[in-house]
Design a protein around this motif. Sequence first.
Motif, PDB file in Angstrom:
ATOM      1  N   GLN A  47       0.840  -1.183   0.000  1.00 10.12           N
ATOM      2  CA  GLN A  47       0.000   0.000   0.000  1.00 10.12           C
ATOM      3  C   GLN A  47       0.882   1.243   0.000  1.00 10.12           C
ATOM      4  O   GLN A  47       1.995   1.233   0.492  1.00 10.12           O
ATOM      5  CB  GLN A  47      -0.900   0.012   1.224  1.00 10.12           C
TER       6      GLN A  47
ATOM      7  N   TYR B 157      -1.844   6.041   1.849  1.00 12.32           N
ATOM      8  CA  TYR B 157      -2.943   5.160   2.257  1.00 12.32           C
ATOM      9  C   TYR B 157      -2.699   4.637   3.665  1.00 12.32           C
ATOM     10  O   TYR B 157      -3.603   4.613   4.493  1.00 12.32           O
ATOM     11  CB  TYR B 157      -3.051   4.011   1.249  1.00 12.32           C
TER      12      TYR B 157
ATOM     13  N   PHE C 287      -3.280   7.266   6.342  1.00 14.43           N
ATOM     14  CA  PHE C 287      -4.629   7.841   6.299  1.00 14.43           C
ATOM     15  C   PHE C 287      -4.621   9.277   5.784  1.00 14.43           C
ATOM     16  O   PHE C 287      -5.384  10.114   6.236  1.00 14.43           O
ATOM     17  CB  PHE C 287      -5.322   7.765   7.665  1.00 14.43           C
TER      18      PHE C 287
ATOM     19  N   LEU D 172      -5.921  10.898   3.306  1.00 13.76           N
ATOM     20  CA  LEU D 172      -6.953  10.696   2.291  1.00 13.76           C
ATOM     21  C   LEU D 172      -6.941  11.799   1.239  1.00 13.76           C
ATOM     22  O   LEU D 172      -7.250  11.547   0.077  1.00 13.76           O
ATOM     23  CB  LEU D 172      -8.318  10.588   2.958  1.00 13.76           C
TER      24      LEU D 172
ATOM     25  N   GLU E 142      -6.687  -0.150  -5.232  1.00 13.18           N
ATOM     26  CA  GLU E 142      -7.174   0.149  -3.878  1.00 13.18           C
ATOM     27  C   GLU E 142      -7.547   1.623  -3.746  1.00 13.18           C
ATOM     28  O   GLU E 142      -8.589   1.957  -3.185  1.00 13.18           O
ATOM     29  CB  GLU E 142      -6.104  -0.195  -2.844  1.00 13.18           C
TER      30      GLU E 142
ATOM     31  N   LEU F 130     -11.195   3.330  -3.133  1.00 11.39           N
ATOM     32  CA  LEU F 130     -11.372   4.294  -2.051  1.00 11.39           C
ATOM     33  C   LEU F 130     -11.994   5.593  -2.560  1.00 11.39           C
ATOM     34  O   LEU F 130     -12.860   6.169  -1.907  1.00 11.39           O
ATOM     35  CB  LEU F 130     -10.029   4.588  -1.380  1.00 11.39           C
TER      36      LEU F 130
ATOM     37  N   ASN G 287     -16.916   5.214   0.604  1.00 11.97           N
ATOM     38  CA  ASN G 287     -15.705   4.471   0.979  1.00 11.97           C
ATOM     39  C   ASN G 287     -14.723   5.352   1.749  1.00 11.97           C
ATOM     40  O   ASN G 287     -14.106   4.898   2.717  1.00 11.97           O
ATOM     41  CB  ASN G 287     -15.025   3.891  -0.258  1.00 11.97           C
TER      42      ASN G 287
ATOM     43  N   TYR H  60     -16.184   5.911   5.215  1.00 13.80           N
ATOM     44  CA  TYR H  60     -16.011   4.723   6.046  1.00 13.80           C
ATOM     45  C   TYR H  60     -14.570   4.622   6.552  1.00 13.80           C
ATOM     46  O   TYR H  60     -14.330   4.374   7.734  1.00 13.80           O
ATOM     47  CB  TYR H  60     -16.379   3.475   5.238  1.00 13.80           C
ATOM     48  N   LYS H  61     -13.618   4.845   5.651  1.00 14.72           N
ATOM     49  CA  LYS H  61     -12.200   4.799   6.024  1.00 14.72           C
ATOM     50  C   LYS H  61     -11.896   5.871   7.071  1.00 14.72           C
ATOM     51  O   LYS H  61     -11.144   5.630   8.016  1.00 14.72           O
ATOM     52  CB  LYS H  61     -11.339   5.003   4.784  1.00 14.72           C
TER      53      LYS H  61
ATOM     54  N   LYS I  38     -13.065   4.779  10.472  1.00 12.87           N
ATOM     55  CA  LYS I  38     -12.308   3.653  11.007  1.00 12.87           C
ATOM     56  C   LYS I  38     -10.852   4.003  11.350  1.00 12.87           C
ATOM     57  O   LYS I  38     -10.202   3.240  12.042  1.00 12.87           O
ATOM     58  CB  LYS I  38     -12.294   2.498  10.001  1.00 12.87           C
ATOM     59  N   CYS I  39     -10.360   5.123  10.860  1.00 15.62           N
ATOM     60  CA  CYS I  39      -8.941   5.430  11.052  1.00 15.62           C
ATOM     61  C   CYS I  39      -8.637   5.829  12.488  1.00 15.62           C
ATOM     62  O   CYS I  39      -9.485   6.349  13.212  1.00 15.62           O
ATOM     63  CB  CYS I  39      -8.474   6.505  10.093  1.00 15.62           C
TER      64      CYS I  39
ATOM     65  N   CYS J 135      -5.019  11.709  11.219  1.00 16.31           N
ATOM     66  CA  CYS J 135      -5.564  11.440   9.903  1.00 16.31           C
ATOM     67  C   CYS J 135      -5.726  12.763   9.164  1.00 16.31           C
ATOM     68  O   CYS J 135      -6.071  13.773   9.780  1.00 16.31           O
ATOM     69  CB  CYS J 135      -6.910  10.748  10.048  1.00 16.31           C
TER      70      CYS J 135
END
Length: 76
Positions: free
Chosen positions: A1, A5, A8, A10, A45, A49, A58, A61-62, A65-66, A70
């Motif tokens: 990855q 990524y 985090f 984003l 990936e 995302l 997506n 959601y990420k 969850k991070c 971030c």
Amino acid sequence: QSNEYKLFNLQSCVAIYIGITIPYVLKLTKSWKLISKESNNMFNEIKQLCDPKDNFSNILYKLRKCIPPCIPHISS
């Protein structure tokens, strides 16, 4: 990855995705054939995302969850 990524970051993931998917880059078919399988998997990936389906669900959601820190994606 990718590091973005894993960290985090984003915003950078979205920037990379947008940069890679502009028509001028997508037309470089010979170059795309030279990309390693690992890099292609990473791109897929990031592509998943950054899917705009369901209002970027997506990414949201990420983001939920991070584990901080971030860097969120701030869309316009």
